[in-house]
Design a protein around this motif. Structure first.
Motif, PDB file in Angstrom:
ATOM      1  N   GLY A 414       0.975  -1.314   0.047  1.00  0.00           N
ATOM      2  CA  GLY A 414      -0.012   0.040   0.007  1.00  0.00           C
ATOM      3  C   GLY A 414       0.749   1.244   0.076  1.00  0.00           C
ATOM      4  O   GLY A 414       1.942   1.334   0.472  1.00  0.00           O
ATOM      5  N   ILE A 415       0.024   2.196  -0.509  1.00  0.00           N
ATOM      6  CA  ILE A 415       0.858   3.661  -0.517  1.00  0.00           C
ATOM      7  C   ILE A 415       0.452   4.466   0.903  1.00  0.00           C
ATOM      8  O   ILE A 415      -0.714   4.840   0.999  1.00  0.00           O
ATOM      9  N   THR A 416       1.199   4.429   1.786  1.00  0.00           N
ATOM     10  CA  THR A 416       0.659   4.678   3.304  1.00  0.00           C
ATOM     11  C   THR A 416       0.749   6.235   3.336  1.00  0.00           C
ATOM     12  O   THR A 416       1.449   6.796   2.694  1.00  0.00           O
ATOM     13  N   VAL A 417       0.356   6.674   4.517  1.00  0.00           N
ATOM     14  CA  VAL A 417       0.112   8.209   4.802  1.00  0.00           C
ATOM     15  C   VAL A 417       1.803   8.605   5.424  1.00  0.00           C
ATOM     16  O   VAL A 417       2.297   9.727   5.448  1.00  0.00           O
ATOM     17  N   VAL A 418       2.506   7.616   5.735  1.00  0.00           N
ATOM     18  CA  VAL A 418       3.797   7.849   6.242  1.00  0.00           C
ATOM     19  C   VAL A 418       4.674   8.467   5.061  1.00  0.00           C
ATOM     20  O   VAL A 418       5.404   9.495   5.447  1.00  0.00           O
ATOM     21  N   GLY A 419       4.528   8.080   3.799  1.00  0.00           N
ATOM     22  CA  GLY A 419       5.087   8.971   3.009  1.00  0.00           C
ATOM     23  C   GLY A 419       6.336   8.111   2.162  1.00  0.00           C
ATOM     24  O   GLY A 419       7.013   8.699   1.085  1.00  0.00           O
ATOM     25  N   GLY A 420       6.737   7.009   2.606  1.00  0.00           N
ATOM     26  CA  GLY A 420       8.022   6.192   2.178  1.00  0.00           C
ATOM     27  C   GLY A 420       7.827   5.750   0.749  1.00  0.00           C
ATOM     28  O   GLY A 420       8.667   5.941   0.002  1.00  0.00           O
ATOM     29  N   GLU A 421       6.502   5.085   0.598  1.00  0.00           N
ATOM     30  CA  GLU A 421       6.423   4.610  -0.650  1.00  0.00           C
ATOM     31  C   GLU A 421       6.182   5.656  -1.760  1.00  0.00           C
ATOM     32  O   GLU A 421       6.608   5.538  -2.864  1.00  0.00           O
ATOM     33  N   PHE A 422       5.408   6.600  -1.301  1.00  0.00           N
ATOM     34  CA  PHE A 422       5.208   7.771  -2.408  1.00  0.00           C
ATOM     35  C   PHE A 422       6.660   8.452  -2.989  1.00  0.00           C
ATOM     36  O   PHE A 422       6.882   8.617  -3.945  1.00  0.00           O
ATOM     37  N   GLY A 423       7.542   8.643  -1.809  1.00  0.00           N
ATOM     38  CA  GLY A 423       8.733   9.215  -2.000  1.00  0.00           C
ATOM     39  C   GLY A 423       9.648   8.345  -2.785  1.00  0.00           C
ATOM     40  O   GLY A 423      10.344   8.807  -3.789  1.00  0.00           O
ATOM     41  N   LEU A 424       9.521   7.092  -2.734  1.00  0.00           N
ATOM     42  CA  LEU A 424      10.368   5.954  -3.623  1.00  0.00           C
ATOM     43  C   LEU A 424       9.987   6.114  -5.039  1.00  0.00           C
ATOM     44  O   LEU A 424      10.804   6.308  -5.925  1.00  0.00           O
ATOM     45  N   LEU A 425       8.688   6.145  -5.192  1.00  0.00           N
ATOM     46  CA  LEU A 425       8.157   6.330  -6.571  1.00  0.00           C
ATOM     47  C   LEU A 425       8.381   7.455  -7.263  1.00  0.00           C
ATOM     48  O   LEU A 425       9.082   7.555  -8.242  1.00  0.00           O
ATOM     49  N   ALA A 426       8.430   8.539  -6.426  1.00  0.00           N
ATOM     50  CA  ALA A 426       8.915   9.922  -7.010  1.00  0.00           C
ATOM     51  C   ALA A 426      10.458   9.864  -7.242  1.00  0.00           C
ATOM     52  O   ALA A 426      10.702  10.606  -8.280  1.00  0.00           O
ATOM     53  N   SER A 427      11.052   9.317  -6.380  1.00  0.00           N
ATOM     54  CA  SER A 427      12.682   9.454  -6.687  1.00  0.00           C
ATOM     55  C   SER A 427      13.234   8.640  -7.859  1.00  0.00           C
ATOM     56  O   SER A 427      14.189   9.008  -8.513  1.00  0.00           O
TER      57      SER A 427
END
Length: 686
Positions: A414-427
């Motif tokens: 899941g893409i959580t509110v913590v932000g790590g997954e979203f940050g990884l995708l963006a990176s």
């Protein structure tokens, strides 16, 4: 009548035979009845054996009756007696759209002529959609006897149930119908008379030869509700046009255990819909339907991990300390940097690219300033104080965080509110991912007495402020789902039907509160069944609070926003506020998770230690509102939030958990452990 044969299916309900089909004697017996006495009008196209389970019985009946090309007739055998696990009437009765009490009377009357104990059976009969359903006793001889009694009538009934016009069928009057069916003018055929006279009915003949008429062996201590009236004496749901004198005096829906209700929800919840989604902030809360691979490396260039000076190590491999000219500067910003020559150094900041030709970075702490430019703004020379510099020191290599082609997120994550997954995708520059579409949920309240919670005027006699709708909307959004406010709908059949029809074009899931009990204005169940063509999968649950909770599905076509869904779910929750909130977390949330690809489903379960005695309910398991927190011993402890009346929404003030209290006498004592479902963040207890 058409020469096409009518299709019949035989369903055996038996714990013993479901485990060992070789013990079953009813299937061949009933097949012989269709073959020998069916006037070449029947084809037995399907047989099945299931245990004494309401869920299993209903699942098989629906599979035969609800599909395209449904069978004309379903006969069941077993589970119609008074044993504690005889649940066939409770399973089949709620599925029927129309009752057929005449067929029940005919079967019982024929068996009664043989033995008074025939009246100990509890058969039901009726029509679901276009399929006629009969429930027969569990003994082969009893089942044969009952089917013999009505078989000649069934082709006429099945043809009408399938939609044939009545006028042509009845041309020629009753006498012609009797002759066509093989009956004499007295109303019974000679074969039937002979059967009644000479058939010796062995009461108690079961598949395992161990029980009474109407049941199968292997029954054991599963209690089911027992009404004092027969299901065939009641319609499927209240008819809103019949008035209060014709409404139910008790619920026709079997009382399911929570675990069985959850199984039905899981079985009938639509599968997740897969879609492409852009990588933006709306992605938070989504679950990936496919793995994601990096399209580029991180970092994409060799970068410094410290502030200092990039150096070039000579061919000898030994760096010499000393004074070096500062030939260029590399900042953490885009731009071209010239190649660094041997004997030069480049000032560099953290994250900046190493100049071509450089091999390592010396930390600024290992240097001193020797001279500066004439204007005093730049370094001209610096002294490096150490010779212990190794190649690649203080350098972050290309792809050292993520290499191009690496799987960075797996299917199901899941893409959580913590932000790590979203940050990884963006990176890594991911533009689009494949996710499970999250359902859109609509919430409405029912009742002419309900008024908006924020209406400033004082309440008039009988008015109630709408607590459930804003509370449920808040809970839905708190779990990351889109919620649509469907407002308050009147206790009028037409108004409710139109509101639900409109909602089905806007949302994937509908949550209602109120209107699911036994009052004359409780219209949810009849509207779902009679007006919208829906199926109610359960209408009562053995729990406190929340007993009248109802779960249904409605077939849909060309609806938005999810036209791919063949059906949509409706959760009709009780009107009492605490009941509505408890049942949302217990039943609705797992279904929303399932439609979204989220695992595990529902609230997390933990074990907690009671800080006080908590009374149990004698009749039903209870979901007791409580505050759970961590104590100095490192364990989770629970404190009750007070009075647990189903109308008391105040019991949720401060609550972050539901204690799973079993039914029983007395109390669970302070210091005992119980299971709890966590609704919110853990707290701290002194």
């Amino acid at each position: 009548m058409s020469t096409t044969k009518l299709k019949a299916a035989i369903l055996i309900i038996s714990e013993t035979a479901s485990k060992d089909p070789s013990t079953d004697k009813c299937i061949p017996t009933l097949q012989s009845v269709f073959s020998d006495l069916g006037n070449n009008q029947w084809e037995v196209c399907a047989t099945e054996i299931v245990p004494d389970s309401i869920i299993d019985i209903q699942k098989q009946v629906r599979e035969w009756s609800d599909r395209e090309g449904s069978v004309n007739l379903i006969v069941t055998s077993g589970g119609t007696g008074f044993a504690t696990k005889d649940v066939t009437p409770e399973a089949v009765g709620p599925l029927l759209d129309r009752q057929a009490p005449g067929l029940v009377h005919g079967m019982l009357a024929t068996s009664f002529a043989v033995t008074p104990f025939a009246l100990m059976a509890r058969p039901v009969a009726g029509v679901r959609k276009s399929t006629l359903i009969l429930t027969l006793p569990g003994s082969p001889k009893g089942a044969k006897e009952n089917l013999d009694a009505v078989l000649r009538l069934l082709p006429h009934a099945c043809i009408q149930a399938a939609g044939a016009a009545s006028r042509p069928l009845h041309a020629g009057g009753v006498k012609k119908l009797e002759r066509d069916a093989g009956f004499s003018s007295s109303g019974t055929s000679g074969a039937t008379d002979s059967h009644v006279q000479h058939h010796h009915h062995h009461h108690g003949h079961r598949h395992d030869h161990s029980g009474g008429h109407g049941g199968h062996g292997g029954h054991g201590g599963h209690a089911v509700p027992r009404a004092h009236t027969k299901p065939d004496e009641r319609p499927q749901s209240n008819d809103p046009d019949a008035g209060p004198t014709r409404r139910y005096r008790s619920s026709p829906y079997p009382m399911l255990e929570v675990v069985d209700a959850l199984k039905l929800i899981a079985e009938h919840t639509p599968i997740p819909i897969v879609e492409k989604a852009p990588v933006n902030m709306s992605l938070v809360g989504s679950v990936l339907a496919e793995e994601v691979k990096a399209t580029e490396s991180v970092p994409a260039f060799r970068a410094s991990i410290v502030d200092g000076y990039a150096v070039r190590i000579p061919p000898s491999g030994k760096f010499e300390k000393g004074v070096y000219p500062v030939a260029l500067v590399s900042h953490a910003q885009a731009g071209n940097v010239r190649e660094l020559k041997e004997g030069e150094v480049a000032r560099i900041t953290t994250g900046a690219p190493l100049p071509p030709g450089s091999d390592a970075v010396v930390m600024v702490e290992d240097t001193v300033l020797v001279s500066q430019t004439d204007d005093g703004k730049e370094e001209k020379e610096i002294e490096i104080l150490t010779s212990d510099i190794q190649a690649n020191e203080n350098v972050r290599e290309v792809g050292s965080d993520v290499k191009e082609g690496d799987v960075i997120l797996k299917r199901g994550e899941g893409i959580t509110v913590v932000g790590g997954e979203f940050g990884l995708l963006a990176s890594v520059g991911t533009q689009e991912v494949t996710v499970h579409r999250r359902p859109v949920i609509g919430v409405l309240s029912t009742g002419d007495e309900i008024i908006p919670h924020n209406r400033p005027e004082a309440l008039r006699l009988g008015e109630v402020r709408d607590t459930n709708r804003p509370t449920l909307l808040t809970a839905i959004r708190g779990h990351g789902f889109e919620a649509v406010d469907l407002g308050i709908v009147s206790d009028k059949p037409g108004a409710l039907e139109q509101t639900l029809r409109d909602a089905l074009f806007k949302v994937d899931v509908i949550i209602t509160s109120g209107g699911v009990s036994m009052g004359e204005l409780d219209l949810l169940k009849p509207t779902i069944e009679r007006s919208l063509g829906g199926t109610i999968h359960f209408g009562r649950v053995n729990m406190k609070p929340g007993k009248p909770t109802t779960f249904a599905t409605i077939p849909t076509k060309h609806s938005s926003p999810s036209s791919a869904r063949s059906h949509k779910t409706i959760f009709s929750l009780p009107g009492n506020p605490a009941s509505a909130v408890v049942t949302f977390h217990l039943f609705v949330l797992p279904s929303l998770h399932q439609q979204s690809g989220v695992t595990p489903l529902g609230l997390p379960k933990v074990q907690v230690v009671l800080e006080e005695d908590v009374r149990m309910d004698k009749g039903r398991p209870e979901y007791h509102r409580a505050f759970v927190g961590v104590k100095a011993d490192g364990r989770l402890h629970a404190v009750s939030t007070g009075g647990q009346r189903s109308s008391r929404i105040g019991s949720f003030k401060g609550a972050n958990a539901l204690l799973c209290m079993p039914a029983g006498e007395g109390s669970k004592k302070k210091g005992e452990s119980v299971d709890a479902l966590l609704m919110g963040k853990l707290g701290v207890l002194p």
